[in-house]
Design an enzyme around this catalytic site. Sequence first.
Site, PDB file in Angstrom:
ATOM      1  N   ALA A  11       0.821  -1.212   0.000  1.00 33.24           N
ATOM      2  CA  ALA A  11       0.000   0.000   0.000  1.00 33.24           C
ATOM      3  C   ALA A  11       0.858   1.266   0.000  1.00 33.24           C
ATOM      4  O   ALA A  11       2.080   1.219   0.133  1.00 33.24           O
ATOM      5  CB  ALA A  11      -0.927  -0.015   1.211  1.00 33.24           C
ATOM      6  N   HIS A  12       0.179   2.400  -0.128  1.00 30.60           N
ATOM      7  CA  HIS A  12       0.814   3.711  -0.170  1.00 30.60           C
ATOM      8  C   HIS A  12       1.785   3.921   0.982  1.00 30.60           C
ATOM      9  O   HIS A  12       1.463   3.600   2.125  1.00 30.60           O
ATOM     10  CB  HIS A  12      -0.243   4.827  -0.066  1.00 30.60           C
ATOM     11  CG  HIS A  12      -1.366   4.682  -1.012  1.00 30.60           C
ATOM     12  ND1 HIS A  12      -1.270   5.007  -2.337  1.00 30.60           N
ATOM     13  CD2 HIS A  12      -2.628   4.231  -0.828  1.00 30.60           C
ATOM     14  CE1 HIS A  12      -2.426   4.787  -2.929  1.00 30.60           C
ATOM     15  NE2 HIS A  12      -3.268   4.298  -2.036  1.00 30.60           N
ATOM     16  N   ASN A  13       2.960   4.435   0.675  1.00 29.84           N
ATOM     17  CA  ASN A  13       3.946   4.893   1.664  1.00 29.84           C
ATOM     18  C   ASN A  13       4.598   3.782   2.484  1.00 29.84           C
ATOM     19  O   ASN A  13       5.273   4.066   3.457  1.00 29.84           O
ATOM     20  CB  ASN A  13       3.331   5.918   2.631  1.00 29.84           C
ATOM     21  CG  ASN A  13       2.593   7.015   1.924  1.00 29.84           C
ATOM     22  OD1 ASN A  13       3.004   7.479   0.864  1.00 29.84           O
ATOM     23  ND2 ASN A  13       1.477   7.417   2.480  1.00 29.84           N
TER      24      ASN A  13
END
Length: 122
Positions: free
Chosen positions: A51-53
Site C-alpha cells: 500500500a501507499h507509503n
Amino acid sequence: MKNNNIKFPHIGKVIIEDNVEIGSGCTIDRGSVDDTCIGKNTYLDNQVHIAHNVNIGDNCIIEAGLYLTGGSKITTYNSDNKLELIVKASELAGQDNLLFIRNSQSGAIEARINSKSIALNQ
C-alpha cells in the site's frame, strides 16, 4: 462536501531498488505523500499488495497473497523465533532481513527474521 469523496493527489512515487523480484499480479501503490519503497534484494511472491507509503527494507521476502498497509498489525519475532511484539507495519519501515508471512491458523501477519537470505537473480 459533507457526503462526497475527496480526491487527494498522490505526490509520492514508487522506488524499487536493485535486484528486486516482483511476482505476477503484484500491486505497489504510489506514495500519497511519502514514497513507497522496496529495498534491494527483496522478493515479492505472487499477488502481493504493497500500500501507499510502505517502506520494505533490504533482503526481505513477502509471502504470496499478503496485503501490507502502514496500519497492518504485524506480529514480530526475535532471532530465537520467540514472540516479541505486535506492531503496525509502519513501525517496521526499512528494517532489513524480514520474512513476512500469514499464519495459516490465526490469520495474523507475522514478520520473522530472514536468517536464510539469498542472493536473487545471480
